[in-house]
Design a protein around this motif. Structure first.
Motif, PDB file in Angstrom:
ATOM      1  N   ALA A 258      37.771  32.856  36.098  1.00  0.00           N
ATOM      2  CA  ALA A 258      38.984  33.025  35.251  1.00  0.00           C
ATOM      3  C   ALA A 258      38.675  32.542  33.887  1.00  0.00           C
ATOM      4  N   ALA A 259      38.065  31.399  33.693  1.00  0.00           N
ATOM      5  CA  ALA A 259      37.701  30.974  32.521  1.00  0.00           C
ATOM      6  C   ALA A 259      36.477  31.695  31.686  1.00  0.00           C
ATOM      7  N   ASP A 270      39.358  43.963  24.163  1.00  0.00           N
ATOM      8  CA  ASP A 270      39.649  45.219  25.002  1.00  0.00           C
ATOM      9  C   ASP A 270      38.500  45.538  26.182  1.00  0.00           C
ATOM     10  N   PHE A 271      37.811  44.381  26.538  1.00  0.00           N
ATOM     11  CA  PHE A 271      36.750  44.447  27.332  1.00  0.00           C
ATOM     12  C   PHE A 271      37.385  45.289  28.752  1.00  0.00           C
ATOM     13  N   GLY A 272      36.580  46.164  29.167  1.00  0.00           N
ATOM     14  CA  GLY A 272      36.946  46.993  30.254  1.00  0.00           C
ATOM     15  C   GLY A 272      37.048  46.275  31.509  1.00  0.00           C
ATOM     16  N   GLY A 273      36.077  45.261  31.853  1.00  0.00           N
ATOM     17  CA  GLY A 273      35.891  44.643  33.146  1.00  0.00           C
ATOM     18  C   GLY A 273      34.624  44.585  33.768  1.00  0.00           C
ATOM     19  N   PHE A 274      34.459  44.267  34.860  1.00  0.00           N
ATOM     20  CA  PHE A 274      33.127  44.301  35.684  1.00  0.00           C
ATOM     21  C   PHE A 274      32.780  45.192  36.688  1.00  0.00           C
ATOM     22  N   ALA A 302      41.323  39.361  40.086  1.00  0.00           N
ATOM     23  CA  ALA A 302      42.421  38.250  39.718  1.00  0.00           C
ATOM     24  C   ALA A 302      41.960  37.586  38.243  1.00  0.00           C
ATOM     25  N   ALA A 303      40.757  37.634  37.930  1.00  0.00           N
ATOM     26  CA  ALA A 303      40.308  36.729  36.890  1.00  0.00           C
ATOM     27  C   ALA A 303      40.468  37.870  35.657  1.00  0.00           C
ATOM     28  N   VAL A 304      40.274  39.106  35.859  1.00  0.00           N
ATOM     29  CA  VAL A 304      40.382  39.985  34.686  1.00  0.00           C
ATOM     30  C   VAL A 304      41.841  40.546  34.623  1.00  0.00           C
ATOM     31  N   ARG A 305      42.609  40.485  35.577  1.00  0.00           N
ATOM     32  CA  ARG A 305      43.973  41.080  35.395  1.00  0.00           C
ATOM     33  C   ARG A 305      44.783  40.567  34.390  1.00  0.00           C
ATOM     34  N   PRO A 306      44.915  39.225  33.964  1.00  0.00           N
ATOM     35  CA  PRO A 306      45.900  38.767  32.861  1.00  0.00           C
ATOM     36  C   PRO A 306      45.519  39.676  31.498  1.00  0.00           C
ATOM     37  N   HIS A 307      44.284  40.253  31.418  1.00  0.00           N
ATOM     38  CA  HIS A 307      43.944  40.864  30.408  1.00  0.00           C
ATOM     39  C   HIS A 307      43.888  42.342  30.510  1.00  0.00           C
ATOM     40  N   GLY A 308      44.559  42.802  31.738  1.00  0.00           N
ATOM     41  CA  GLY A 308      44.320  44.204  31.784  1.00  0.00           C
ATOM     42  C   GLY A 308      43.009  44.780  32.233  1.00  0.00           C
ATOM     43  N   GLY A 309      42.241  43.991  32.551  1.00  0.00           N
ATOM     44  CA  GLY A 309      40.603  44.483  32.994  1.00  0.00           C
ATOM     45  C   GLY A 309      40.761  45.057  34.391  1.00  0.00           C
ATOM     46  N   PHE A 341      42.095  46.151  48.853  1.00  0.00           N
ATOM     47  CA  PHE A 341      41.890  45.951  47.556  1.00  0.00           C
ATOM     48  C   PHE A 341      42.903  45.735  46.677  1.00  0.00           C
ATOM     49  N   ALA A 342      42.745  44.725  45.648  1.00  0.00           N
ATOM     50  CA  ALA A 342      43.679  44.560  44.666  1.00  0.00           C
ATOM     51  C   ALA A 342      43.976  45.845  44.013  1.00  0.00           C
ATOM     52  N   LYS A 343      45.052  45.865  43.157  1.00  0.00           N
ATOM     53  CA  LYS A 343      45.451  47.011  42.326  1.00  0.00           C
ATOM     54  C   LYS A 343      44.544  47.404  41.337  1.00  0.00           C
ATOM     55  N   ASN A 344      43.710  46.459  40.733  1.00  0.00           N
ATOM     56  CA  ASN A 344      42.879  46.605  39.682  1.00  0.00           C
ATOM     57  C   ASN A 344      41.262  46.795  39.917  1.00  0.00           C
TER      58      ASN A 344
END
Ligand code: GCU
Length: 672
Positions: A258-259, A270-274, A302-309, A341-344
Motif C-alpha cells: 500500500a505504501a 494516473d499510474f495504471g497498476g501492476f 487493495a493497494a492500488v484500489r484507492p488510486h483507481g489502479g 478475485f477482487a473487482k479491480n
C-alpha cells in the motif's frame, strides 16, 4: 566529390527514415495550404494539442479546415449528432457546416478526439476522399495494452529489434523525442496502456530512482492517452522492504505494498497498476506461502484500489505440478478461483494453453471463468515464428483466437468473453507482448510493423478482418499503387500459414531448438524436465505421432465446454489443423482427403517451403514500387527465410523418417 558525398549522405538519411515513420508516412500539402488547418474549441488540453499537432504535421492535401470540439460544445450540440453512444473513447468525424463554413468536425471526449484525429488521417491515407466524411467508432475492449519484456539493463527478453527503447540511464532527465513518436504510433491505433518492464521483473523497477524514470515516460505518454504500468516482483517486500516474508496474508506485507503504491501514485497520478507473473518459471508468488493466486492478486489490488489502479494477474503458470500435461496447468489452477478475485483484478491468459506457438487451439480458460474479467495475451514479438527475420503476419493468428467459438453459453466467441460483453464485466483488457526495440525501423523488419499495427487495430475492434487490416496497413506503409497492394496483402495473408507448415503442421507444437527457440529441434530429448523436450510434445515413434489429450491420454479436452470437448474427442471431428494437438495417430491414419497422415504431413512441409519461394517471387515484382532501403532488407530476409524453411522441413522430415522408416510420397523432394 564532396558534393557527391553529401548528396549521398542526404539520400541515405532520407532512406533510413523510411522504416522509422512506420505507417504514419504523411505527405503534407505544400505552400498553397499554409493557413492553419486546425481549430480547437474550448480548453486547449494537452491531448487536444497533441491531436492538433498531428493534424498540422500531416496536413493532408485537400482536407480543408478541421475543428476539434468536445461533444458537449455548443457548436456540436447544435448539430444534434449521434454522440450519445460514443462513451469515453469513441469518436465521430463528420463533414459539417458550422457558422456557414464547411469543416471536418472531430468530436467526442478529449480521448475520442485524439482517436478520431488518427482515424481521419488513416481514412485519408487509405485513399478516401476528403469530403463527405462520416466516421464513427468506439473501442470494444477497455484496456488495450502493450507489454514490454524489457529488462532494466536494456536487453529485451525475446526481443529481436535491438535494445530496449527506454534508455534508463539518461531517464528521467533526457526525454528522447523517440518516446513521443512511440506514443503517437500507439495512439494512432488506440493503444492506451503500456507495461514498461519485463514480467520476469527485477525489484529495482520499484525503487524511487526507477519510479522517477517511469514518471518521465508517463508524462510524455499522457497527452497520447497512454497510461504506464509496471511489472511487479512478488517478493519485493522482502528484497526491497527488508520484511521477513512476502506472504499476502501478512498485514505488514499488505501495508508495504500500500505504501509502495502511494509512493508510485505521488509520482504518477494516473499510474495504471501492476502486471504480475507469479509462481511460474521460478518467479516468486503467493503459492510460496500456501496462499492462492487470488490471495496474491487481491492483496495487490487493495493497494492500488484507492488510486483507481488495477492488477493484471497472469495465468501463465508453469511449475512442476502436472508433468502429465503442461497445457492443463493454468486451467487447473485458475478455474477453481473464479469469483474469488477482487473487482479491480483482471486475469491475463495467453491465447493458447502452451506458449505462443505458430498455432494453438484457444486457451480453455476463455469462457470458463464467467465471474472474472479475462484478458488475452498475445505475443507480437515472434519468439516461435522466426524472430524478426521470417515474414509472418500475425493478424490471422490473433483473429483465430478472438473469433474462436467457445461453445459456452450458446456459441460465445472468445472476443465476447474478453470484451466483457458476455458476462457484463466493467473491466476488459487485451495485452500484446511488444516487438518494439531501438532498431531504426522499430520492429526489426518492415513487415513486423504490421504485427504491432494489426494488434492495435484488433484490440480496438476484434471483428476487423486480417485482410482488411493488411490492406490499410500496406496502403499507409507502402503506398496506394493497386498492384503493389495486391501483392503485399497476398504475401501477408499467406505468410503465417507458411510458418505453421514448415515448423509444425497439423497441430504439432513446440518442436523448436532449446532456449532461443530458433530453428528445428524435434529430436531433443535430454533436457532435465520432461516438458522442456520437444519429444514430450510430439510423442512420435515407429507407429504414430501426436499428443493424446482425450480421455485415453491427458484428458485436457475435458477443459473445454462440453460441446467442444465432444468434437475434440474424436479425430474425425477435430479440425485438421489441430489434429495432432489432441490426438496420437498412426502414420497410416486416413485423413479426410483419403491421403495418409504421413503423406499429408510431408505435403504441408513442402507447401510451407513453396509458399516462401512464392513470397520471394512476389516481392521481386514490387522492386520498382518500394524505396531501396526497405525493399532490400525485406528481400534479404526472405532469402534467409527460404533457406531456413528448407532447414526446418528437411531436418524435421529426416527425423520423422528415422522413426517411421516410411518413404517420401511421390513427387516430394528428398531432404537435403
Ligand atoms: C515463454 C518465454 C519466456 C517468458 C515466458 C512468459 O516461456 O520463452 O521468455 O518469460 O514465456 O510468458 O512468462
Amino acid at each position: 566529390w564532396y558534393l557527391g558525398l553529401s548528396l549521398l549522405a542526404c539520400a541515405t538519411a532520407a532512406q533510413a527514415e523510411d522504416g522509422y515513420r512506420l505507417w504514419m508516412r504523411y505527405a503534407p500539402a505544400t505552400a498553397s495550404q499554409t493557413a492553419d488547418p486546425v481549430t480547437v474549441r474550448g480548453e486547449q488540453t494537452p491531448m487536444l494539442a497533441a491531436a492538433a499537432a498531428e493534424l498540422r504535421r500531416a496536413n493532408p492535401a485537400g482536407l480543408g479546415p478541421v475543428m476539434l470540439a468536445h461533444a458537449n460544445d455548443p457548436a456540436v450540440t447544435a448539430l444534434r449528432l449521434p454522440v450519445a453512444t460514443l462513451g469515453d473513447e469513441g469518436y465521430l468525424v463528420r463533414s459539417v457546416t458550422i457558422d456557414g463554413r464547411p469543416v471536418t468536425l472531430v468530436t467526442g471526449t478529449d480521448r475520442g478526439i485524439l482517436y478520431g484525429t488518427f482515424a481521419l488521417l488513416r481514412h485519408l491515407a487509405t485513399g478516401a476522399a476528403p469530403t463527405r466524411i462520416d466516421l464513427t467508432s468506439r473501442p470494444r475492449v477497455g484496456l488495450r495494452m502493450l507489454n514490454h519484456w524489457d529488462n532494466l539493463d536494456g536487453v529485451v527478453e525475446r526481443g529481436y529489434a535491438g535494445r530496449s527503447l527506454w534508455d534508463w540511464w539518461t531517464l528521467p532527465d533526457y526525454r528522447d523525442p523517440r518516446y513521443t513518436d512511440y506514443a503517437r504510433a500507439n495512439a494512432s491505433l488506440g493503444i492506451n496502456g503500456t507495461v514498461l518492464n519485463n514480467v520476469n521483473a527485477k525489484v529495482e523497477s520499484l525503487t524511487p530512482r526507477y519510479i522517477a524514470k517511469a514518471a518521465a515516460l508517463a508524462d510524455i505518454f499522457r497527452p497520447y492517452g497512454i497510461k504506464v504500468y509496471l511489472s511487479a516482483r512478488f517478493s519485493a517486500p522482502v528484497e526491497l522492504g527488508g520484511l521477513k516474508t512476502a506472504n499476502p496474508k501478512d498485514p505488514a506485507v499488505a501495508a508495504w505494498w500500500a505504501a509502495k503504491s502511494d509512493e508510485i501514485y505521488r509520482a504518477i497520478p494516473d499510474f495504471g497498476g501492476f502486471l504480475v507473473k507469479a509462481n511460474s518459471e521460478g518467479q516468486p508468488g503467493p503459492r510460496d506461502y500456501g496462499a492462492s493466486h487470488a490471495d496474491g492478486a487481491n492483496m495487490l489490488a487493495a493497494a492500488v484500489r484507492p488510486h483507481g489502479g488495477i492488477v493484471l494477474w497472469r495465468a501463465f503458470v508453469y511449475a512442476d505440478t502436472d508433468p502429465n500435461d503442461r497445457a492443463k496447468q493454468a486451467y487447473d489452477e485458475f478455474k477453481p478461483l473464479d469469483g474469488q478475485f477482487a473487482k479491480n483484478v483482471i486475469v491475463q491468459v495467453k491465447n493458447g494453453a502452451l506458449d505462443f506457438q505458430p498455432r494453438e487451439p484457444f486457451h480453455p480458460l476463455f469462457g470458463a471463468m464467467p465471474r472474472t474479467p479475462i484478458a488475452p495475451e498475445f505475443q507480437i514479438t515472434k519468439e516461435y515464428l522466426g524472430f524478426a527475420t521470417h515474414l509472418a503476419y500475425l493478424a490471422p493468428l490473433f483473429s483465430e483466437t478472438l473469433t474462436a467459438d467457445t461453445h459456452t453459453r450458446g456459441h460465445a466467441r472468445v472476443s465476447q468473453v474478453i470484451d466483457g460483453s458476455l458476462d457484463r464485466h466493467r473491466l476488459s483488457a487485451i495485452a500484446g507482448v511488444a516487438n518494439i526495440g531501438d532498431s531504426r525501423d522499430w520492429t526489426g523488419s518492415s513487415f513486423n510493423q504490421a504485427n504491432w499495427y494489426a494488434y492495435g487495430r484488433l484490440a480496438w475492434d476484434p471483428s476487423l478482418t486480417p485482410q482488411a487490416i493488411a490492406r490499410e496497413w500496406a496502403m499507409q506503409t507502402f503506398g496506394t499503387d493497386p498492384k503493389l497492394l495486391d501483392t503485399v496483402v497476398a504475401m501477408m495473408m499467406a505468410s503465417r500459414e507458411a510458418v505453421v507448415d514448415y515448423t509444425g503442421p497439423l497441430g504439432l507444437a513446440h518442436l523448436m531448438a532449446t532456449g532461443h527457440h530458433y530453428g528445428p529441434g524435434p529430436w531433443v530429448a535430454d533436457l532435465k524436465r520432461p516438458e522442456w523436450n520437444p519429444v514430450y510434445y510430439h510423442r512420435a515413434d515407429a507407429a504414430g505421432i501426436g499428443f493424446d489429450r482425450t480421455k485415453t491420454g491427458s484428458k485436457a479436452v475435458a477443459q473445454y465446454a462440453p460441446g467442444l470437448a465432444k468434437l475434440y474427442a474424436d479425430p474425425k471431428t477435430t479440425p485438421e489443423n489441430e489434429l495432432l494437438w489432441f490426438h496420437h495417430l498412426p502414420w497410416t491414419y486416413r485423413m479426410a482427403s483419403g491421403a495418409t497422415l504421413w503423406d499429408t504431413l510431408v505435403q504441408h512441409y513442402d507447401r510451407g517451403v513453396a509458399t516462401v519461394d512464392t513470397l520471394r517471387t512476389q516481392w521481386q515484382q514490387t522492386k520498382p514500387l518500394v524505396d531501396p532501403e526497405r525493399w532490400q532488407k525485406t528481400d534479404e530476409f526472405l532469402a534467409v527465410q527460404a533457406r531456413e524453411a528448407r532447414w526446418w522441413r528437411d531436418a524435421s522430415l529426416s527425423y520423422w523418417m528415422s522413426l517411421n522408416n516410411l518413404p517420401l510420397p511421390a513427387g516430394s523432394p528428398p531432404p537435403a
